[in-house]
Design a protein around this motif. Structure first.
Motif, PDB file in Angstrom:
ATOM      1  N   ASN A 140      45.949  27.879  34.510  1.00  0.00           N
ATOM      2  CA  ASN A 140      44.754  27.108  33.700  1.00  0.00           C
ATOM      3  C   ASN A 140      43.710  28.239  33.521  1.00  0.00           C
ATOM      4  O   ASN A 140      43.239  28.172  32.585  1.00  0.00           O
ATOM      5  CB  ASN A 140      44.419  25.999  34.907  1.00  0.00           C
ATOM      6  N   LEU A 141      43.437  29.006  34.456  1.00  0.00           N
ATOM      7  CA  LEU A 141      42.296  29.918  34.312  1.00  0.00           C
ATOM      8  C   LEU A 141      42.672  30.896  33.150  1.00  0.00           C
ATOM      9  O   LEU A 141      41.657  31.246  32.338  1.00  0.00           O
ATOM     10  CB  LEU A 141      41.873  30.511  35.556  1.00  0.00           C
ATOM     11  N   CYS A 142      43.836  31.314  33.217  1.00  0.00           N
ATOM     12  CA  CYS A 142      44.196  32.300  32.217  1.00  0.00           C
ATOM     13  C   CYS A 142      43.934  31.539  30.848  1.00  0.00           C
ATOM     14  O   CYS A 142      43.478  32.147  29.903  1.00  0.00           O
ATOM     15  CB  CYS A 142      45.850  32.470  32.240  1.00  0.00           C
ATOM     16  N   LYS A 176      46.220  44.697  27.049  1.00  0.00           N
ATOM     17  CA  LYS A 176      44.807  44.566  27.080  1.00  0.00           C
ATOM     18  C   LYS A 176      44.188  43.130  27.798  1.00  0.00           C
ATOM     19  O   LYS A 176      43.175  43.378  28.460  1.00  0.00           O
ATOM     20  CB  LYS A 176      44.261  44.225  25.472  1.00  0.00           C
ATOM     21  N   ASP A 177      45.133  42.167  27.722  1.00  0.00           N
ATOM     22  CA  ASP A 177      44.735  41.071  28.541  1.00  0.00           C
ATOM     23  C   ASP A 177      44.894  41.407  30.043  1.00  0.00           C
ATOM     24  O   ASP A 177      44.325  40.755  30.970  1.00  0.00           O
ATOM     25  CB  ASP A 177      45.767  39.902  28.346  1.00  0.00           C
ATOM     26  N   TYR A 178      45.732  42.304  30.527  1.00  0.00           N
ATOM     27  CA  TYR A 178      45.871  42.533  31.820  1.00  0.00           C
ATOM     28  C   TYR A 178      44.734  43.293  32.253  1.00  0.00           C
ATOM     29  O   TYR A 178      44.424  42.950  33.629  1.00  0.00           O
ATOM     30  CB  TYR A 178      47.218  43.367  32.008  1.00  0.00           C
ATOM     31  N   LEU A 179      43.886  43.812  31.657  1.00  0.00           N
ATOM     32  CA  LEU A 179      42.705  44.223  32.073  1.00  0.00           C
ATOM     33  C   LEU A 179      41.772  43.119  32.559  1.00  0.00           C
ATOM     34  O   LEU A 179      40.754  43.435  33.341  1.00  0.00           O
ATOM     35  CB  LEU A 179      41.943  45.323  31.258  1.00  0.00           C
ATOM     36  N   LYS A 180      41.880  41.931  31.857  1.00  0.00           N
ATOM     37  CA  LYS A 180      41.051  40.728  32.195  1.00  0.00           C
ATOM     38  C   LYS A 180      41.457  40.009  33.421  1.00  0.00           C
ATOM     39  O   LYS A 180      40.975  39.095  33.701  1.00  0.00           O
ATOM     40  CB  LYS A 180      40.767  40.072  31.096  1.00  0.00           C
ATOM     41  N   ILE A 181      42.597  40.480  33.891  1.00  0.00           N
ATOM     42  CA  ILE A 181      43.221  39.655  34.865  1.00  0.00           C
ATOM     43  C   ILE A 181      42.767  39.411  36.479  1.00  0.00           C
ATOM     44  O   ILE A 181      42.562  38.508  37.106  1.00  0.00           O
ATOM     45  CB  ILE A 181      44.820  39.871  35.040  1.00  0.00           C
ATOM     46  N   ARG A 182      41.936  40.550  36.590  1.00  0.00           N
ATOM     47  CA  ARG A 182      41.347  40.731  37.879  1.00  0.00           C
ATOM     48  C   ARG A 182      40.488  39.423  38.304  1.00  0.00           C
ATOM     49  O   ARG A 182      40.773  38.936  39.576  1.00  0.00           O
ATOM     50  CB  ARG A 182      40.512  41.849  38.156  1.00  0.00           C
ATOM     51  N   PRO A 183      39.500  39.095  37.923  1.00  0.00           N
ATOM     52  CA  PRO A 183      38.722  38.092  38.005  1.00  0.00           C
ATOM     53  C   PRO A 183      39.517  36.395  38.306  1.00  0.00           C
ATOM     54  O   PRO A 183      39.396  35.832  39.360  1.00  0.00           O
ATOM     55  CB  PRO A 183      37.671  37.589  37.348  1.00  0.00           C
ATOM     56  N   LYS A 216      40.102  34.381  41.841  1.00  0.00           N
ATOM     57  CA  LYS A 216      39.759  33.139  41.909  1.00  0.00           C
ATOM     58  C   LYS A 216      40.693  32.239  42.291  1.00  0.00           C
ATOM     59  O   LYS A 216      40.612  31.226  42.997  1.00  0.00           O
ATOM     60  CB  LYS A 216      39.247  32.661  40.572  1.00  0.00           C
ATOM     61  N   SER A 217      42.057  32.466  41.883  1.00  0.00           N
ATOM     62  CA  SER A 217      43.045  31.582  42.152  1.00  0.00           C
ATOM     63  C   SER A 217      43.800  32.211  43.477  1.00  0.00           C
ATOM     64  O   SER A 217      44.717  31.443  43.996  1.00  0.00           O
ATOM     65  CB  SER A 217      44.083  31.758  41.159  1.00  0.00           C
ATOM     66  N   GLY A 218      43.427  33.234  43.911  1.00  0.00           N
ATOM     67  CA  GLY A 218      43.948  33.608  45.078  1.00  0.00           C
ATOM     68  C   GLY A 218      45.172  34.364  44.886  1.00  0.00           C
ATOM     69  O   GLY A 218      46.062  34.562  45.984  1.00  0.00           O
ATOM     70  N   MET A 219      45.473  34.724  43.964  1.00  0.00           N
ATOM     71  CA  MET A 219      46.884  35.339  43.811  1.00  0.00           C
ATOM     72  C   MET A 219      46.889  36.853  43.558  1.00  0.00           C
ATOM     73  O   MET A 219      45.743  37.598  43.490  1.00  0.00           O
ATOM     74  CB  MET A 219      47.481  35.024  42.176  1.00  0.00           C
TER      75      MET A 219
END
Lengths: 391, 98
Positions: free
Chosen positions: A28-30, A54-61, A65-68
């Motif tokens: 959902n956050l994605c 490029k999306d992979y660079l935005k995945i950290r937060p 948040k989701s604890g993954m």
């Protein structure tokens, strides 16, 4: 779908594995942050999915948040491929060379084939076309086919019709040769027909001129058979070119003698060398003499002639030796020579009778033959006329 | 709170009756999800607002007024973009919950 896959390959994507938290929250956050996921699979709390480079660079937060815990399974696509191979200069140069070769060579002529010629050698035709710009390595789109055809027809007098087809990188030249009927014999110089050999006339057919002999007449070499002087009704004379067919019964003798000792050139060694051919360029691998026998071989794949090939040059060295033949060998050689001579001598004439004799001794052997033939003995002889006669 | 809920259900019933009278598609006006199922292999859900539950055998999607639960095995979300989710796998059932 294929287009989508191709676009994703061009932009690059990563396959990732996310585990250990709340998968639904992660998805959902994605979605909320505009990170596109595809091939999303969730099993036992472990997500496997693909996302853009490029999306992979935005995945950290999102992961935080989701604890993954997110890790990359595989990197795919053109940018990753180029990154991986950017240090391999050889590969880059190879790819550039390949692309450049393809783009340059695809517009050039690789091979030229000549078909339909019997008497005119292909080399002569190719030489003329080379002068006109149709050669290996020439740019195919710059050749004005109709202009080349017209110019070649003018230069090749023995060719009645020709056509040039350029299909891809192969040029095909089709020719039709001028037949004997096409040759116009417009020489009207007054002439006689005289006997070329001694004999007895059996056929006499004058087409033009005055008949001077009769059937059954014996004639000697040089005797007048059909005259080029015609008598008009007003008793004046006019000159013409005599034409006609005169066949006579003639005698011919052929003899061949062969010594048992002969001098022959025997091969004592061969040396092979090669020339690498690329379009019109040749690179000799070693020293090659002009006397070497050359055999050109062009590389072909699926019937397509490639611009690469090689020429095999075979140089054979001979040494003169004296051989002593056996009687059988001498006889065989003499007979062979005799028949070759007969074939050459009796071309176009009919043999009525023949007698062949054979003699052999220690020094060698001889074959002789007497032949009675029917042959055309008519020979054209130009008249010696002074210029004042025409004035 | 109770009043607001009553007002909400009344508004929904009014919209339902209007769409019924005018013969309009339910998903266009009422805020329902538009679901397309091809055989038992693929489902396309438009109007998806989030994933509530996701595992190999069950995917629960929030579509606003309803929760759509797709049951099956080997379920995969092929893509999820602009409120549209494409689910592929062997679908055995579709449940709706309020």
């Amino acid at each position: 779908m294929l287009v989508l896959k191709f676009l994703r390959f061009l932009s690059g994507y990563v396959s990732l594995i996310a585990e250990g938290g709340f998968p639904e929250r992660f998805i959902n956050l994605c979605r909320l942050r505009g990170i596109l996921l595809w091939e999303l699979r969730c099993k036992d709390g472990v997500i496997t999915a693909c996302m853009g480079r490029k999306d992979y660079l935005k995945i950290r937060p999102v992961a935080k948040k989701s604890g993954m815990r997110v890790r990359i399974k595989k990197k795919s696509g053109l940018p990753f491929f180029l990154d991986r191979h950017s240090r391999r200069i050889g590969v880059v140069i190879g790819i550039c060379f390949c692309v450049a070769s393809l783009s340059i060579l695809s517009t050039r002529i690789w091979s030229i084939d000549v078909s339909g010629n019997i008497c005119v050698p292909s080399e002569e035709i190719l030489e003329v076309f080379e002068e006109l710009g149709v050669r290996k390595g020439a740019a195919a789109d710059k050749i004005n086919i109709s202009a080349v055809e017209n110019s070649a027809l003018i230069k090749l007098s023995d060719i009645a019709w020709l056509n040039v087809n350029i299909s891809g990188s192969a040029a095909m030249i089709e020719v039709r040769e001028r037949g004997a009927a096409d040759e116009k014999d417009e020489d009207d110089t007054p002439s006689d027909i005289v006997a070329a050999r001694d004999g007895q006339i059996v056929i006499l057919r004058p087409f033009n001129g005055t008949q001077e002999q009769k059937i059954g007449n014996p004639v000697l070499k040089g005797d007048l058979l059909i005259s080029g002087i015609e008598e008009n009704k007003d008793l004046t004379v006019s000159f013409c070119r005599a034409k006609g067919y005169v066949a006579a019964r003639t005698n011919r003798k052929i003899g061949v003698s062969r010594s048992r000792e002969i001098k022959a050139e025997m091969p004592v060694g061969t040396k092979k060398s090669y020339i690498v051919d690329f379009l019109d360029f040749s690179i000799p691998l070693g020293k090659i003499s002009d006397a070497a026998y050359r055999e050109k071989r062009q590389l072909r794949i699926n019937g397509v002639t490639l611009p690469f090939g090689f020429t095999e040059c075979t140089e054979t060295r001979y040494a003169e030796k004296t051989l002593r033949l056996t009687q059988e060998q001498a006889k065989m050689l003499a007979m062979l020579e005799f028949y070759e001579k007969c074939t050459e001598e009796f071309r176009g004439l009919k043999v009525e009778k023949h007698e062949i004799s054979f003699a052999q001794d220690e020094k060698g052997c001889s074959v002789g033959g007497n032949f009675v033939c029917i042959e055309n003995i008519g020979e054209e002889r130009k008249m010696q006329i002074e210029e004042t006669l025409f004035k | 709170m109770k009043n607001r809920k009553r007002n909400g259900t009344r508004a929904e019933s009014i919209i339902d009756s209007i769409t019924g009278i005018l013969d309009l598609p339910q998903d266009a006006v009422s805020g329902y999800a538009h679901i397309e199922i091809s055989g038992n292999r693929e489902a396309i859900i438009e109007g998806c607002q989030g994933v509530l539950e996701y595992n190999d055998n069950l995917i629960a999607l929030n579509t606003g007024r309803l929760t759509v639960r797709i049951c099956g095995c080997g379920l995969t979300i092929i893509s999820m973009q602009n409120g549209q989710a494409i689910i592929r796998g062997t679908i055995t059932g579709v449940d709706y919950c309020n």
